[in-house]
Design a protein around this motif. Sequence first.
Motif, PDB file in Angstrom:
ATOM      1  N   GLY A 179       0.811  -1.220   0.000  1.00 30.34           N
ATOM      2  CA  GLY A 179       0.000   0.000   0.000  1.00 30.34           C
ATOM      3  C   GLY A 179       0.837   1.259   0.000  1.00 30.34           C
ATOM      4  N   LEU A 180       1.923   1.271   0.782  1.00 36.99           N
ATOM      5  CA  LEU A 180       2.794   2.447   0.834  1.00 36.99           C
ATOM      6  C   LEU A 180       3.510   2.665  -0.492  1.00 36.99           C
ATOM      7  N   MET A 181       3.913   1.578  -1.126  1.00 35.46           N
ATOM      8  CA  MET A 181       4.608   1.703  -2.406  1.00 35.46           C
ATOM      9  C   MET A 181       3.659   2.098  -3.538  1.00 35.46           C
ATOM     10  N   ALA A 182       2.343   1.903  -3.331  1.00 35.47           N
ATOM     11  CA  ALA A 182       1.376   2.278  -4.363  1.00 35.47           C
ATOM     12  C   ALA A 182       1.168   3.790  -4.442  1.00 35.47           C
ATOM     13  N   VAL A 183       1.573   4.520  -3.389  1.00 36.45           N
ATOM     14  CA  VAL A 183       1.442   5.980  -3.397  1.00 36.45           C
ATOM     15  C   VAL A 183       2.600   6.570  -4.207  1.00 36.45           C
ATOM     16  N   ASP A 184       2.274   7.468  -5.096  1.00 37.64           N
ATOM     17  CA  ASP A 184       3.289   8.066  -5.965  1.00 37.64           C
ATOM     18  C   ASP A 184       4.340   8.811  -5.135  1.00 37.64           C
ATOM     19  N   GLU A 185       5.598   8.688  -5.528  1.00 33.74           N
ATOM     20  CA  GLU A 185       6.678   9.351  -4.806  1.00 33.74           C
ATOM     21  C   GLU A 185       6.578  10.865  -4.886  1.00 33.74           C
ATOM     22  N   GLY A 186       5.891  11.361  -5.890  1.00 31.11           N
ATOM     23  CA  GLY A 186       5.701  12.801  -5.992  1.00 31.11           C
ATOM     24  C   GLY A 186       4.956  13.382  -4.816  1.00 31.11           C
ATOM     25  N   GLN A 187       4.069  12.581  -4.187  1.00 33.84           N
ATOM     26  CA  GLN A 187       3.349  13.041  -3.011  1.00 33.84           C
ATOM     27  C   GLN A 187       4.321  13.304  -1.864  1.00 33.84           C
ATOM     28  N   THR A 188       5.266  12.391  -1.680  1.00 34.52           N
ATOM     29  CA  THR A 188       6.259  12.563  -0.617  1.00 34.52           C
ATOM     30  C   THR A 188       7.168  13.748  -0.905  1.00 34.52           C
ATOM     31  N   GLU A 189       7.601  13.881  -2.144  1.00 28.72           N
ATOM     32  CA  GLU A 189       8.477  14.989  -2.500  1.00 28.72           C
ATOM     33  C   GLU A 189       7.776  16.335  -2.317  1.00 28.72           C
ATOM     34  N   ALA A 190       6.495  16.390  -2.671  1.00 33.90           N
ATOM     35  CA  ALA A 190       5.740  17.634  -2.496  1.00 33.90           C
ATOM     36  C   ALA A 190       5.585  17.976  -1.021  1.00 33.90           C
ATOM     37  N   ALA A 191       5.354  16.962  -0.185  1.00 26.08           N
ATOM     38  CA  ALA A 191       5.216  17.200   1.251  1.00 26.08           C
ATOM     39  C   ALA A 191       6.536  17.685   1.857  1.00 26.08           C
ATOM     40  N   HIS A 192       7.648  17.094   1.424  1.00 27.30           N
ATOM     41  CA  HIS A 192       8.950  17.538   1.918  1.00 27.30           C
ATOM     42  C   HIS A 192       9.254  18.961   1.444  1.00 27.30           C
ATOM     43  N   ALA A 193       8.805  19.288   0.247  1.00 23.86           N
ATOM     44  CA  ALA A 193       9.022  20.651  -0.251  1.00 23.86           C
ATOM     45  C   ALA A 193       8.246  21.679   0.559  1.00 23.86           C
ATOM     46  N   LEU A 194       7.137  21.261   1.151  1.00 22.45           N
ATOM     47  CA  LEU A 194       6.347  22.154   1.998  1.00 22.45           C
ATOM     48  C   LEU A 194       6.884  22.228   3.421  1.00 22.45           C
ATOM     49  N   GLY A 195       7.949  21.486   3.697  1.00 22.12           N
ATOM     50  CA  GLY A 195       8.578  21.543   5.019  1.00 22.12           C
ATOM     51  C   GLY A 195       8.110  20.481   5.981  1.00 22.12           C
ATOM     52  N   MET A 196       7.345  19.497   5.529  1.00 21.56           N
ATOM     53  CA  MET A 196       6.896  18.425   6.416  1.00 21.56           C
ATOM     54  C   MET A 196       8.033  17.464   6.717  1.00 21.56           C
ATOM     55  N   SER A 197       8.052  16.959   7.944  1.00 19.81           N
ATOM     56  CA  SER A 197       9.042  15.955   8.312  1.00 19.81           C
ATOM     57  C   SER A 197       8.650  14.606   7.713  1.00 19.81           C
ATOM     58  N   HIS A 198       9.585  13.651   7.807  1.00 19.19           N
ATOM     59  CA  HIS A 198       9.294  12.329   7.243  1.00 19.19           C
ATOM     60  C   HIS A 198       8.130  11.661   7.968  1.00 19.19           C
ATOM     61  N   GLY A 199       8.112  11.755   9.298  1.00 19.14           N
ATOM     62  CA  GLY A 199       7.028  11.139  10.060  1.00 19.14           C
ATOM     63  C   GLY A 199       5.682  11.781   9.792  1.00 19.14           C
ATOM     64  N   LYS A 200       5.649  13.109   9.697  1.00 22.61           N
ATOM     65  CA  LYS A 200       4.393  13.795   9.419  1.00 22.61           C
ATOM     66  C   LYS A 200       3.904  13.513   8.007  1.00 22.61           C
ATOM     67  N   THR A 201       4.845  13.420   7.071  1.00 20.04           N
ATOM     68  CA  THR A 201       4.462  13.068   5.697  1.00 20.04           C
ATOM     69  C   THR A 201       3.845  11.684   5.644  1.00 20.04           C
ATOM     70  N   LEU A 202       4.416  10.774   6.420  1.00 18.77           N
ATOM     71  CA  LEU A 202       3.892   9.414   6.444  1.00 18.77           C
ATOM     72  C   LEU A 202       2.497   9.380   7.039  1.00 18.77           C
ATOM     73  N   ARG A 203       2.279  10.126   8.134  1.00 16.00           N
ATOM     74  CA  ARG A 203       0.980  10.103   8.820  1.00 16.00           C
ATOM     75  C   ARG A 203      -0.092  10.868   8.063  1.00 16.00           C
ATOM     76  N   ARG A 204       0.257  12.022   7.499  1.00 15.48           N
ATOM     77  CA  ARG A 204      -0.748  12.914   6.930  1.00 15.48           C
ATOM     78  C   ARG A 204      -0.955  12.742   5.435  1.00 15.48           C
ATOM     79  N   ILE A 205       0.047  12.221   4.724  1.00 10.17           N
ATOM     80  CA  ILE A 205      -0.033  12.169   3.263  1.00 10.17           C
ATOM     81  C   ILE A 205      -0.047  10.741   2.734  1.00 10.17           C
ATOM     82  N   VAL A 206       0.941   9.953   3.135  1.00  7.37           N
ATOM     83  CA  VAL A 206       1.139   8.644   2.511  1.00  7.37           C
ATOM     84  C   VAL A 206       0.122   7.621   3.004  1.00  7.37           C
ATOM     85  N   ILE A 207       0.030   7.448   4.317  1.00  5.81           N
ATOM     86  CA  ILE A 207      -0.851   6.401   4.864  1.00  5.81           C
ATOM     87  C   ILE A 207      -2.317   6.620   4.485  1.00  5.81           C
TER      88      ILE A 207
END
Length: 312
Positions: A179-207
């Motif tokens: 399920g995690l790998m099915a989410v496009d990596e662009g979502q994670t990159e966009a979240a990091h560009a907005l200043g989100m941490s890895h844990g917050k990106t995982l909780r709020r965007i990816v999961i």
Amino acid sequence: MTEKIDKEPADTPPRASLAPETIKAIPVRHYGRYVSAVIVLALVALLVNAFATAEKIQWSAVGDKLFDSTVLAGAGRTLLISILAMIVGVVLGVLLAVMRLSKNPVTSWVAWAYIWFFRGTPVYVQLLLWFNLALIFPMLNLGPIYKDEMTDVMTPFMCALLGLGLNEAAYMAEICRAGLMAVDEGQTEAAHALGMSHGKTLRRIVIPQAMRVIVPPTGNEFINMLKTSSLVYAVTYNELLRATSTIGSTSYAVMEMLFVASIWYLVMTSVFSVFQYYLERRFARGSSRSLPPTPWQKIRVNLMAFSRERSV
């Protein structure tokens, strides 16, 4: 100059009568479906009649023991151990999936080894390992925190919980990883560009986006857990199968009590199957694909199609 006016001959029919007739579509008759349906229904009727007329089956005992207090208590323990083991499996499975996808080679290797071991050994063997753990470690010594004999720690309930929960975690780890790998990596990159941490990106965007992929197999795993819980019979945990078997051995109604257990398993799995359907539909909102129809919806559609064919 005079205008030339074309006149239709007197014998020409009106133009309205030249319009094509409405095409009447006649559906194709599928006689093979009717024949196969009759054959299947006949076989089912023969099977039901064989069990209904069996002289050595006391169906009255099935009705009498269906709501017996011992049976209901066993069904409640089956439901309890299944829910708790599934919670352990989901929580630990998400953690293992994150470790498996980590760039840290140590955590990734540990997660892989855990999944490899618990997926490669039968659940029954794992239950017996936990049940006989006192043969290797007579005492559980955690220093000043806790100290007790292993036989008092590894109760039938604890053996069942660890055996089912830790085994389920290995399968849930692979489901969550997919399920995690099915989410496009662009979502994670966009979240990091907005200043989100890895844990917050995982909780709020990816999961949240991965849940659409994770929920359907998770529901299947829980339904399978309800049936797999019957294996804790081996560690003397008094769940549904053990409760009905105990009554059957004392009342000599072995087959009747197995029927009682089967009925309760069917009831529990059916209820949670309906719950799974609506949960999937909730997480599928916004998707271009709709969920496949349930069996009842298929029956209704087939009956409507059959009635239309008969009316033609």
